[in-house]
Design an enzyme around this catalytic site. Structure first.
Site, mmCIF file in Angstrom:
data_model
loop_
_atom_site.group_PDB
_atom_site.id
_atom_site.type_symbol
_atom_site.label_atom_id
_atom_site.label_comp_id
_atom_site.label_asym_id
_atom_site.label_seq_id
_atom_site.Cartn_x
_atom_site.Cartn_y
_atom_site.Cartn_z
ATOM 1 N N GLY A 19 0.834 -1.206 0.000
ATOM 2 C CA GLY A 19 0.000 0.000 0.000
ATOM 3 C C GLY A 19 0.864 1.250 0.000
ATOM 4 O O GLY A 19 2.093 1.182 -0.122
ATOM 5 N N ASN A 40 -2.773 -8.436 -0.116
ATOM 6 C CA ASN A 40 -3.719 -9.110 -1.027
ATOM 7 C C ASN A 40 -4.178 -8.176 -2.149
ATOM 8 O O ASN A 40 -5.058 -8.532 -2.925
ATOM 9 C CB ASN A 40 -4.934 -9.639 -0.254
ATOM 10 N N THR A 43 -6.420 -2.894 -1.898
ATOM 11 C CA THR A 43 -6.292 -1.470 -2.235
ATOM 12 C C THR A 43 -4.864 -1.098 -2.618
ATOM 13 O O THR A 43 -4.618 0.007 -3.086
ATOM 14 C CB THR A 43 -6.729 -0.574 -1.042
ATOM 15 N N GLY A 44 -3.920 -2.000 -2.392
ATOM 16 C CA GLY A 44 -2.525 -1.720 -2.746
ATOM 17 C C GLY A 44 -2.248 -2.129 -4.186
ATOM 18 O O GLY A 44 -3.152 -2.566 -4.904
ATOM 19 N N LEU A 69 -1.540 -17.801 8.377
ATOM 20 C CA LEU A 69 -0.374 -17.854 7.502
ATOM 21 C C LEU A 69 0.764 -18.581 8.216
ATOM 22 O O LEU A 69 1.168 -18.170 9.311
ATOM 23 C CB LEU A 69 0.050 -16.419 7.172
ATOM 24 N N LEU A 93 -0.112 -3.273 8.993
ATOM 25 C CA LEU A 93 -0.771 -2.152 8.309
ATOM 26 C C LEU A 93 -1.962 -2.580 7.461
ATOM 27 O O LEU A 93 -2.667 -1.728 6.930
ATOM 28 C CB LEU A 93 0.222 -1.439 7.375
ATOM 29 N N TYR A 166 -14.443 0.822 9.742
ATOM 30 C CA TYR A 166 -13.065 1.290 9.884
ATOM 31 C C TYR A 166 -12.771 1.696 11.321
ATOM 32 O O TYR A 166 -11.881 1.136 11.965
ATOM 33 C CB TYR A 166 -12.811 2.461 8.931
ATOM 34 N N THR A 196 -1.848 11.350 6.559
ATOM 35 C CA THR A 196 -0.495 11.272 6.003
ATOM 36 C C THR A 196 -0.613 11.238 4.485
ATOM 37 O O THR A 196 -1.538 10.628 3.947
ATOM 38 C CB THR A 196 0.195 9.995 6.537
ATOM 39 N N ARG A 207 -8.972 9.984 -1.531
ATOM 40 C CA ARG A 207 -8.485 10.830 -0.447
ATOM 41 C C ARG A 207 -8.211 12.231 -0.986
ATOM 42 O O ARG A 207 -8.003 12.421 -2.187
ATOM 43 C CB ARG A 207 -7.256 10.201 0.219
HETATM 44 P P1 NAD Z 1 -3.481 1.603 1.608
HETATM 45 O O1 NAD Z 1 -4.885 1.258 1.301
HETATM 46 O O2 NAD Z 1 -2.646 2.223 0.557
HETATM 47 O O3 NAD Z 1 -2.696 0.359 2.208
HETATM 48 C C1 NAD Z 1 -3.310 -0.709 2.875
HETATM 49 C C2 NAD Z 1 -2.720 -1.976 2.316
HETATM 50 O O4 NAD Z 1 -3.256 -3.115 3.022
HETATM 51 C C3 NAD Z 1 -3.076 -2.176 0.845
HETATM 52 O O5 NAD Z 1 -1.920 -2.508 0.112
HETATM 53 C C4 NAD Z 1 -4.068 -3.345 0.867
HETATM 54 O O6 NAD Z 1 -4.072 -4.072 -0.335
HETATM 55 C C5 NAD Z 1 -3.580 -4.116 2.069
HETATM 56 N N1 NAD Z 1 -4.610 -4.977 2.679
HETATM 57 C C6 NAD Z 1 -5.839 -4.626 3.096
HETATM 58 N N2 NAD Z 1 -6.489 -5.694 3.614
HETATM 59 C C7 NAD Z 1 -5.627 -6.734 3.530
HETATM 60 C C8 NAD Z 1 -5.704 -8.100 3.901
HETATM 61 N N3 NAD Z 1 -6.795 -8.621 4.448
HETATM 62 N N4 NAD Z 1 -4.623 -8.892 3.677
HETATM 63 C C9 NAD Z 1 -3.491 -8.386 3.117
HETATM 64 N N5 NAD Z 1 -3.360 -7.096 2.737
HETATM 65 C C10 NAD Z 1 -4.424 -6.277 2.939
HETATM 66 O O7 NAD Z 1 -3.555 2.591 2.889
HETATM 67 P P2 NAD Z 1 -2.382 3.360 3.638
HETATM 68 O O8 NAD Z 1 -2.689 4.799 3.602
HETATM 69 O O9 NAD Z 1 -1.068 2.884 3.173
HETATM 70 O O10 NAD Z 1 -2.620 2.880 5.152
HETATM 71 C C11 NAD Z 1 -1.804 1.890 5.756
HETATM 72 C C12 NAD Z 1 -2.223 1.756 7.213
HETATM 73 O O11 NAD Z 1 -2.094 3.014 7.879
HETATM 74 C C13 NAD Z 1 -3.665 1.294 7.414
HETATM 75 O O12 NAD Z 1 -3.722 0.366 8.466
HETATM 76 C C14 NAD Z 1 -4.379 2.573 7.785
HETATM 77 O O13 NAD Z 1 -5.509 2.346 8.586
HETATM 78 C C15 NAD Z 1 -3.309 3.339 8.522
HETATM 79 N N6 NAD Z 1 -3.542 4.786 8.468
HETATM 80 C C16 NAD Z 1 -3.241 5.505 7.346
HETATM 81 C C17 NAD Z 1 -3.482 6.874 7.325
HETATM 82 C C18 NAD Z 1 -3.132 7.726 6.143
HETATM 83 O O14 NAD Z 1 -3.368 8.950 6.199
HETATM 84 N N7 NAD Z 1 -2.563 7.204 5.095
HETATM 85 C C19 NAD Z 1 -4.046 7.500 8.455
HETATM 86 C C20 NAD Z 1 -4.362 6.719 9.551
HETATM 87 C C21 NAD Z 1 -4.091 5.369 9.561
#
Ligand code: NAD
Length: 339
Positions: A19, A40, A43-44, A69, A93, A166, A196, A207
């Site tokens: 991600g 998986n 969203t990544g 796993l 994450l 969420y 972030t 976003r």
């Molecule tokens: P993102 O959606 O880009 O990354 C999340 C990643 O998790 C994705 O690659 C997705 O494919 C993977 N994923 C989701 N469910 C999965 C599963 N069941 N098995 C394997 N992979 C899975 O989001 P991000 O911005 O990179 O956020 C990463 C983390 O940081 C998250 O936990 C999010 O809640 C937290 N977060 C982010 C922000 C922000 O502003 N970016 C703010 C608060 C919290």
């Protein structure tokens, strides 16, 4: 096997590593360690980690963390000698994050926070690994007033509202981490990440900053869901990665807020992006979407005191780098946008 530093490069597992945040964490940790990235792709994207796939100390495993796993059964991980060396650190994450994503996949979001966090914790217990769970400012719920949230604020959250998959999911995950720490005596930590941004955010993930850049580059209207005077906070990705690694290396368990406490008017950010992209776009205002909320402001006193951490990248520099990346990204040709 316990967490013994008998190898010069640790084995580090990152769930959600493909991600936005996870892929930057992979980039930083691979400099000194071996990185196992699990994702998986809900969203990544492979594009975020393509440049790492040939690195001898990097392995990608496509797996849904909502399922158990067994790392020792994976032939791809033989070079990591997991049965012998173990896993020294786990960063958790994996979770759909943009409001658009968790609104579209609420059950997957709950599963990632519940089952996914549990299976990641089980790996930490098995190998005696340090564990860092990435929680969110969303656990504080809707800010009732514009004062920064300290970690001991309990939150104003609707358990059955449109954001509950969420924010309640993340609250459940925090509870799980806390009780695993107490029961299994693992060094499990929680950070609460605030808004972030940076390169590799998906242009279409809904976003705010990617939305503004996408629309500015194609001279579409930049829509602010809220009022002209609304403010938000913005932490640049390199600052956030530094904070996460400092937390992992510390003896702190948290919860610990990480974010940029400086607030900026959302319309000024939109105007700056319009200026940077030489766009003809205009700004419009609409009411908040039901599955979004006003952004909270972090109180980062604890992170300053315990980690010596605070954000250093100015908002303008971060936005410039993000716009440059998004402009150059292969996904961006102005014609390819769905208008
Ligand atoms: P993102 O959606 O880009 O990354 C999340 C990643 O998790 C994705 O690659 C997705 O494919 C993977 N994923 C989701 N469910 C999965 C599963 N069941 N098995 C394997 N992979 C899975 O989001 P991000 O911005 O990179 O956020 C990463 C983390 O940081 C998250 O936990 C999010 O809640 C937290 N977060 C982010 C922000 C922000 O502003 N970016 C703010 C608060 C919290």
């Amino acid at each position: 096997m316990k967490n013994k530093p008998i190898f010069d490069r640790k084995n580090i597992l990152i769930t959600g590593g493909a991600g936005f945040v996870g892929s930057h964490l992979c980039d930083e940790l691979i400099k000194h360690h071996k990185v196992i990235c699990i994702d998986n792709f809900i969203t990544g994207s492979e594009e975020n980690i393509n440049h790492l796939l040939k690195h001898p100390d990097f392995e990608f495993i496509k797996h849904d963390m909502s399922e158990p796993l067994d790392l020792e059964m994976l032939p791809e991980l033989r070079p990591f000698k997991v049965a012998f060396q173990g896993i020294q650190e786990v960063y958790n994450l994996a979770c759909p994050t943009s409001p658009k994503d968790y609104n579209a996949s609420p059950i997957e979001t709950l599963n990632a926070n519940g089952f996914g966090t549990r299976y990641a914790l089980d790996i930490a217990v098995k190998y005696g690994a340090k564990f860092l769970h990435v929680s969110t400012s969303a656990i504080y719920g809707e800010p009732l007033e514009a004062t920064p949230f300290p970690e001991n604020y309990w939150g104003y959250v609707d358990p059955v509202g449109p954001r509950s998959a969420y924010n309640e999911g993340k609250r459940f995950a925090e509870s799980l981490v806390t009780h695993y720490r107490a029961k299994h005596h693992i060094d499990a930590k929680i950070i609460r990440m605030f808004n972030t941004f940076g390169p590799r955010m998906r242009l279409t993930d809904g976003r705010m900053i990617p939305d503004f850049v996408k629309n500015a580059l194609s001279s579409q209207t930049l829509t602010i869901y809220g009022a002209a005077e609304d403010r938000s906070t913005y932490c640049y990705i390199t600052d956030m990665i530094e904070g996460m690694i400092r937390m992992m290396n510390s003896s702190e368990t948290g919860p610990m807020n990480l974010g940029n406490p400086e607030t900026h008017k959302i319309n000024e950010v939109a105007e700056y992006i319009i200026k940077l992209t030489n766009s003809r776009s205009v700004i419009s205002y609409k009411p908040h979407l039901p599955y979004t909320a006003k952004q909270g402001i972090p109180n980062i006193r604890l992170a300053r005191e315990k980690l010596g951490w605070f954000p250093v990248v100015p908002l303008e520099d971060g936005i410039q780098k993000t716009v440059e990346y998004m402009r150059g990204s292969r996904a961006i040709t102005l014609d390819s946008y769905p208008h």
